[in-house]
Design a protein around this motif. Structure first.
Motif, PDB file in Angstrom:
ATOM      1  N   ASP A 237      -7.762   5.940  -3.849  1.00  0.00           N
ATOM      2  CA  ASP A 237      -8.910   5.079  -3.575  1.00  0.00           C
ATOM      3  C   ASP A 237      -9.142   4.980  -2.065  1.00  0.00           C
ATOM      4  O   ASP A 237      -8.505   4.176  -1.389  1.00  0.00           O
TER       5      ASP A 237
ATOM      6  N   TYR B  82       0.858  -1.179   0.000  1.00  0.00           N
ATOM      7  CA  TYR B  82       0.000   0.000   0.000  1.00  0.00           C
ATOM      8  C   TYR B  82       0.897   1.233   0.000  1.00  0.00           C
ATOM      9  O   TYR B  82       1.833   1.319   0.798  1.00  0.00           O
TER      10      TYR B  82
ATOM     11  N   LYS C 196      -9.268  -0.480   3.814  1.00  0.00           N
ATOM     12  CA  LYS C 196      -8.853  -1.882   3.804  1.00  0.00           C
ATOM     13  C   LYS C 196      -7.463  -2.042   4.408  1.00  0.00           C
ATOM     14  O   LYS C 196      -7.211  -2.943   5.207  1.00  0.00           O
TER      15      LYS C 196
ATOM     16  N   GLU D 170      -9.541   1.563  -0.457  1.00  0.00           N
ATOM     17  CA  GLU D 170      -8.307   0.801  -0.254  1.00  0.00           C
ATOM     18  C   GLU D 170      -7.587   1.262   1.014  1.00  0.00           C
ATOM     19  O   GLU D 170      -6.970   0.460   1.706  1.00  0.00           O
TER      20      GLU D 170
ATOM     21  N   ILE E  91      -3.399   4.245  -1.930  1.00  0.00           N
ATOM     22  CA  ILE E  91      -4.481   4.644  -1.028  1.00  0.00           C
ATOM     23  C   ILE E  91      -4.881   6.096  -1.210  1.00  0.00           C
ATOM     24  O   ILE E  91      -5.947   6.499  -0.763  1.00  0.00           O
TER      25      ILE E  91
ATOM     26  N   VAL F  14      -0.877  -0.778  -4.338  1.00  0.00           N
ATOM     27  CA  VAL F  14      -2.241  -0.295  -4.100  1.00  0.00           C
ATOM     28  C   VAL F  14      -2.128   1.131  -3.595  1.00  0.00           C
ATOM     29  O   VAL F  14      -1.606   1.366  -2.505  1.00  0.00           O
TER      30      VAL F  14
END
Length: 82
Positions: A32, A2, A38, A35, A29, A27
């Protein structure tokens, strides 16, 4: 892993992984919010990067480097656990 766009530790982590010839899924963050939620649920942390090897949460860049210096990162990559 992340990450966010403006994160020097994210860049350092990616450079380290690249130097090992590794590939990863990034990913973002910052693009999004779901995310980010998460990541916080999985890692229990709000800072980036948050690095996972499979299902094992390694932590941030400093955690990954400490694990590497202790000889635990490479075995983790080979599936040996943390």
């Amino acid at each position: 892993m992340y990450t966010s766009a403006v994160c020097a530790y994210c860049v350092a982590a990616k450079n380290f992984l690249r130097s090992k010839g590794l590939e990863w899924t990034e990913v973002r963050i910052d693009t999004d919010p779901a995310e980010r939620e998460k990541m916080v649920a999985l890692a229990g942390r709000t800072s980036v990067p948050q690095i996972f090897v499979g299902d094992v949460h390694v932590g941030g860049y400093d955690d990954m480097m400490a694990l590497h210096r202790a000889g635990g990162f490479e075995p983790l990559l080979g599936g040996k656990g943390a």
